[in-house]
Design a protein around this motif. Structure first.
Motif, PDB file in Angstrom:
ATOM      1  N   ASP A 276       0.785  -1.236   0.000  1.00 26.36           N
ATOM      2  CA  ASP A 276       0.000   0.000   0.000  1.00 26.36           C
ATOM      3  C   ASP A 276       0.817   1.286   0.000  1.00 26.36           C
ATOM      4  O   ASP A 276       0.364   2.308  -0.523  1.00 26.36           O
ATOM      5  CB  ASP A 276      -0.932   0.023   1.226  1.00 26.36           C
ATOM      6  CG  ASP A 276      -1.872  -1.183   1.253  1.00 26.36           C
ATOM      7  OD1 ASP A 276      -2.203  -1.679   0.163  1.00 26.36           O
ATOM      8  OD2 ASP A 276      -2.238  -1.613   2.358  1.00 26.36           O
ATOM      9  N   ASN A 278       3.563   4.294  -0.633  1.00 31.93           N
ATOM     10  CA  ASN A 278       4.178   4.872  -1.829  1.00 31.93           C
ATOM     11  C   ASN A 278       5.686   5.027  -1.651  1.00 31.93           C
ATOM     12  O   ASN A 278       6.253   6.078  -1.949  1.00 31.93           O
ATOM     13  CB  ASN A 278       3.551   6.240  -2.132  1.00 31.93           C
ATOM     14  CG  ASN A 278       2.098   6.127  -2.501  1.00 31.93           C
ATOM     15  OD1 ASN A 278       1.693   5.186  -3.188  1.00 31.93           O
ATOM     16  ND2 ASN A 278       1.297   7.079  -2.047  1.00 31.93           N
ATOM     17  N   CYS A 279       6.321   3.987  -1.146  1.00 29.21           N
ATOM     18  CA  CYS A 279       7.765   4.038  -0.980  1.00 29.21           C
ATOM     19  C   CYS A 279       8.447   3.611  -2.279  1.00 29.21           C
ATOM     20  O   CYS A 279       7.812   3.075  -3.192  1.00 29.21           O
ATOM     21  CB  CYS A 279       8.218   3.140   0.176  1.00 29.21           C
ATOM     22  SG  CYS A 279       7.689   1.424   0.048  1.00 29.21           S
ATOM     23  N   SER A 280       9.740   3.837  -2.357  1.00 37.16           N
ATOM     24  CA  SER A 280      10.472   3.544  -3.586  1.00 37.16           C
ATOM     25  C   SER A 280      10.595   2.039  -3.816  1.00 37.16           C
ATOM     26  O   SER A 280      10.421   1.234  -2.889  1.00 37.16           O
ATOM     27  CB  SER A 280      11.871   4.165  -3.527  1.00 37.16           C
ATOM     28  OG  SER A 280      12.660   3.513  -2.560  1.00 37.16           O
ATOM     29  N   LYS A 284      11.054  -1.120  -1.059  1.00 36.46           N
ATOM     30  CA  LYS A 284      10.155  -2.281  -1.035  1.00 36.46           C
ATOM     31  C   LYS A 284      10.945  -3.580  -1.154  1.00 36.46           C
ATOM     32  O   LYS A 284      10.626  -4.587  -0.502  1.00 36.46           O
ATOM     33  CB  LYS A 284       9.140  -2.175  -2.174  1.00 36.46           C
ATOM     34  CG  LYS A 284       8.068  -1.118  -1.943  1.00 36.46           C
ATOM     35  CD  LYS A 284       7.024  -1.128  -3.055  1.00 36.46           C
ATOM     36  CE  LYS A 284       5.928  -0.100  -2.776  1.00 36.46           C
ATOM     37  NZ  LYS A 284       4.874  -0.101  -3.827  1.00 36.46           N
TER      38      LYS A 284
END
Length: 351
Positions: A276, A278-280, A284
């Motif tokens: 969910d 919005n990390c790079s 991830k």
């Protein structure tokens, strides 16, 4: 009188034989006579070394530091100067910890005699451990040693109690720090990792002599992880990964002993972040590799298991330390990507 260097010995002259009948033999012609041997005197090599030259010290060695610490704290006008000099020395030469920590603690016992002095000592060590990235482990070891060897124990608390109180001050603003600006978050991350090192290194001796870890730090690390995952910015998530790689196996063992499933909850939260947040892409991937690391019992290998050469198929940690490359379009990729080696080969063939 000698001038500091030995002169070459003078050649010895051959001893004249005692007179005999052979002395009456007339001299032979000079052309037929044997040439008189020539004695060659080796030249004296003049050395440039001097007995009065200053002592040699390897780079990074401070003679003033050693001399001053052999004399105790007499050369230091204040406690902060003495302590800060020692902390800087440990930062530059961590290998000196074992040989110099005893003298340092003895000197402190003769100097730290008031509540204010003890509080000042705690603050100096805390600041060094949270402002110098490579000092968090050494700072935790130092704190553990002093907690057992400092004799002062005022009403305000001993060294360990004051240290935990200082950490609690930072802990109480964790939620604000995790969502603060970049400078605030960086300082918060340094505190988190130092607390992780304290949890691993700070030993508490029970009444029966048994050594345990501070449960209060275990609880605190759990809440710090919650704060980091509740604000899933890249640097917060990277800090969480570092903390779990550092303490994950020890935390999970401690929770299992108490019948808790906290690590399962953390892993589930990581998986939700991967889906969910919005990390790079790189972050991830770090989180997924951490999940794989935990699934392999944190990389711990039992002595009874048979040896197998590590491969991407049988070792989930195979790509943990691989570098990240970038394509000509700026797209990152690592060795875990299926097309990595083909891209690398294409780069080499185009050279």
């Amino acid at each position: 009188m000698s001038d500091g260097f030995d002169r070459a010995p003078e050649p010895t002259r051959p001893q004249r034989a005692p007179p005999s009948s052979q002395d009456n033999i007339p001299p032979q012609n000079s052309e037929s006579a044997m040439a008189k041997p020539q004695v060659v005197v080796a030249p004296v090599l003049m050395s440039k070394l001097s007995a009065n030259a200053p002592e040699f010290y390897p780079s990074g060695y401070s003679s003033n530091y050693t001399d001053s610490y052999e004399d105790g704290c007499e050369d230091y006008p204040t406690l902060p100067e003495y302590v800060q000099d020692f902390l800087n020395h440990l930062t530059e030469q961590p290998g000196s910890f074992e040989t110099e920590i005893e003298q340092f603690a003895e000197t402190l016992n003769g100097w730290v005699t008031t509540d204010d002095a003890l509080q000042e000592l705690v603050e100096l060590i805390y600041q060094q451990a949270t402002s110098i990235p490579n000092f968090s482990y050494m700072g935790a070891r130092l704190c553990n040693y002093l907690s057992h060897h400092l004799t002062i124990s005022p009403q305000s608390g001993n060294f360990r109690q004051l240290l935990l109180q200082r950490c609690r001050t930072e802990y109480e603003v964790k939620d604000q720090a995790a969502k603060g600006d970049e400078v605030t978050r960086k300082r918060f991350h340094a505190f988190v990792l130092f607390l992780g090192e304290l949890y691993l290194n700070l030993e508490i001796k029970g009444t029966n002599g048994q050594v345990t870890r501070a449960d209060i730090l275990q609880v605190g690390l759990r809440e710090l992880l919650n704060a980091l995952f509740s604000n899933p910015m890249d640097d917060n998530l990277i800090c969480a990964v570092k903390l779990l790689k550092l303490t994950g196996s020890v935390l999970e063992d401690a929770w299992k002993e108490k019948g808790k499933n906290d690590m399962e909850e953390i892993i589930q939260r990581i998986e939700n972040v991967v889906l969910d947040a919005n990390c790079s892409r790189d972050v991830k991937q770090m989180l997924l590799k951490l999940v794989e690391l935990r699934s392999s019992n944190w990389g711990r290998v039992h002595a009874t298991s048979t040896y197998r050469e590590a491969t991407p198929e049988n070792d989930p940690n195979y790509f943990m330390n691989e570098p990240t490359f970038y394509t000509s379009d700026g797209v990152p990729f690592t060795a875990a990507d299926p097309d990595t080696w083909m891209i690398l080969m294409m780069r080499w063939t185009q050279r």
